[in-house]
Design an enzyme around this catalytic site. Structure first.
Site, PDB file in Angstrom:
ATOM      1  CG  HIS A  15     -36.242-103.765   4.608  1.00 60.40           C
ATOM      2  ND1 HIS A  15     -36.426-104.769   5.521  1.00 60.40           N
ATOM      3  CD2 HIS A  15     -35.015-103.243   4.884  1.00 60.40           C
ATOM      4  CE1 HIS A  15     -35.361-104.864   6.304  1.00 60.40           C
ATOM      5  NE2 HIS A  15     -34.488-103.933   5.930  1.00 60.40           N
ATOM      6  CG  HIS A  30     -32.586 -99.355   7.225  1.00 58.56           C
ATOM      7  ND1 HIS A  30     -32.743 -99.620   8.565  1.00 58.56           N
ATOM      8  CD2 HIS A  30     -32.662-100.562   6.602  1.00 58.56           C
ATOM      9  CE1 HIS A  30     -32.901-100.921   8.756  1.00 58.56           C
ATOM     10  NE2 HIS A  30     -32.859-101.520   7.570  1.00 58.56           N
ATOM     11  CG  ASP A  82     -29.739 -95.163   9.640  1.00 58.96           C
ATOM     12  OD1 ASP A  82     -30.535 -95.867   8.982  1.00 58.96           O
ATOM     13  OD2 ASP A  82     -29.204 -95.564  10.692  1.00 58.96           O
ATOM     14  N   GLY A 108     -30.146-103.952  13.535  1.00 58.51           N
ATOM     15  CA  GLY A 108     -28.813-104.040  14.096  1.00 58.51           C
ATOM     16  C   GLY A 108     -28.281-105.457  13.997  1.00 58.51           C
ATOM     17  CG  HIS A 111     -33.825-106.074  10.266  1.00 56.98           C
ATOM     18  ND1 HIS A 111     -34.650-104.998  10.507  1.00 56.98           N
ATOM     19  CD2 HIS A 111     -33.021-105.721   9.226  1.00 56.98           C
ATOM     20  CE1 HIS A 111     -34.351-104.020   9.661  1.00 56.98           C
ATOM     21  NE2 HIS A 111     -33.379-104.427   8.869  1.00 56.98           N
ATOM     22  CD  GLU A 120     -29.439-108.287   6.560  1.00 59.24           C
ATOM     23  OE1 GLU A 120     -28.929-107.510   5.732  1.00 59.24           O
ATOM     24  OE2 GLU A 120     -29.949-107.900   7.627  1.00 59.24           O
ATOM     25  CG  ASP A 156     -31.172-103.191   3.699  1.00 64.07           C
ATOM     26  OD1 ASP A 156     -31.823-102.736   4.655  1.00 64.07           O
ATOM     27  OD2 ASP A 156     -30.183-103.925   3.843  1.00 64.07           O
TER      28      ASP A 156
END
Length: 371
Positions: free
Chosen positions: A25, A27, A29, A186, A213, A216, A313
């Protein structure tokens, strides 16, 4: 067990950074080097809040530590802004892989949303190709440096938009060419997986794996939707599955827990939880249990037999690495080398790879930890 400035720690005479790791996991960006943001931003005339890389790293950490996922996600406006050209995407992906390799990762899955990188005229196909080119370059650079790493793309749709079926089709089109799975990301609360049922139906018909996702910013209903509507094989974070556990008594070192049906299903089916300790603190995902790492239900889930994995993350926002996350957990919960190995084995077992490749990965982890 002191943790050095790079997040490493000495565990039974070993550097955690040198241990073989699996990252599920992470990302794209969320892992852009601050120095790269400054350089790419200058090239396109972007207003970057700090001109020094260390100061920009501090800025990200400060803005991300809000206790709100919505506020946390706003910092991505800056990173995605420098990822709108082929050159920018390729460079970011190459450096992403290089940073993973330097952290001891031998297999990683990088998730990112192609639909967020079209502002300067690139097509969906072109942005995926640019990222894959960067991944290939990063893997080649690692090999030349004497390090083996493999990285697969998790093509991600944004859950608050309506392009998920198109993105799912894109992911399947890139199967065998770098894409290994699908995700939705998102704002979680208010945007359930059921909104994207057509995409998940298509993925299921193509036997293409998905992680979602869930658990969370939203609770058990979100996790339930990820499993039922999304057919998720893993849960992105999933930390709030602990809401379906009731501690009924605690005696000495023994804790007695009552399972809800959802928690028992996730535990008994060994559905991997992509836990991200530092990020979970920053976004307020564990607020109901506390505000420090000691309060994180990670250890409870681990002791109860859930398939817990450790992840970063977003390395830039959390100013962290997989090595640092493992070191923090070891320091907080007195974990041993065997515990850290168990987390890597869980991740390897949950990787979106063929069973033969997962078995090979498990062997590499076992060999590395034995050394």
């Amino acid at each position: 067990m002191p943790i050095d400035q790079h997040g490493d720690a000495d565990l039974q005479g070993l550097s955690i950074r040198g241990l073989p790791k699996v990252s599920l996991h992470d990302h794209l960006d969320g892992g852009v080097r601050p120095a790269t943001i400054i350089e790419l931003g200058d090239a396109i005339g972007l207003d970057v809040p700090e001109s020094d890389a260390d100061d920009l790293a501090d800025w990200f950490a400060e803005k991300s530590d809000s206790g709100s996922l919505v506020e946390y996600l706003k910092t991505f406006d800056l990173t995605t802004a420098v990822m709108q050209t082929r050159e920018g995407l390729t460079r970011v992906a190459r450096e992403f892989v290089e940073d993973l390799a330097a952290d001891g990762v031998i297999y990683g899955e990088v998730r990112w949303a192609p639909e967020q990188h079209l502002a300067r005229g690139l097509s969906l196909e072109e942005v995926v190709a640019a990222v894959q080119e960067g991944i290939d370059q990063g893997e080649d650079a690692a090999e030349r440096a004497g390090t083996d790493i493999r990285v697969g793309q998790l093509i991600t749709a944004m859950r608050h938009t309506d392009r998920s079926l198109e993105i799912a089709e894109l992911a399947v089109a890139w199967r065998g060419r770098g894409a290994v799975g699908f995700d939705i990301a998102g704002p979680e609360d208010g945007f359930p997986a059921s909104n994207h049922r057509a995409a998940f139906d298509f993925l299921a018909s193509e036997f293409f794996p998905a992680t979602v996702h869930a658990g969370e910013a939203a609770g058990l209903d979100s996790i339930r939707g990820a499993l039922i509507d999304g057919r998720a094989l893993r849960l992105g974070h999933g930390v709030r599955i602990a809401e379906d556990l009731e501690v009924v008594s605690s005696e000495a070192d023994e804790v007695y827990v009552k399972f809800g049906d959802l928690a028992r299903w996730v535990r008994d089916r060994e559905i991997p939880l992509e836990l991200s300790p530092s990020s979970n603190l920053q976004t307020g995902a564990i607020t109901q249990w506390g505000t420090t790492l000691e309060d994180h239900p990670f250890d409870l889930l681990y002791q109860l037999g859930f398939a817990v994995t450790v992840n970063v993350d977003n390395r830039t926002m959390s100013r962290t690495s997989l090595t640092r996350e493992l070191a923090l957990l070891a320091e907080t919960f007195d974990y041993t080398l065997d515990d850290l190995e168990a987390f890597q084995l869980n991740a390897a077992a949950g990787a979106f790879l063929a069973v033969e490749e997962r078995e090979e990965l498990i062997e590499l982890i076992a060999e590395g930890f034995d050394r």
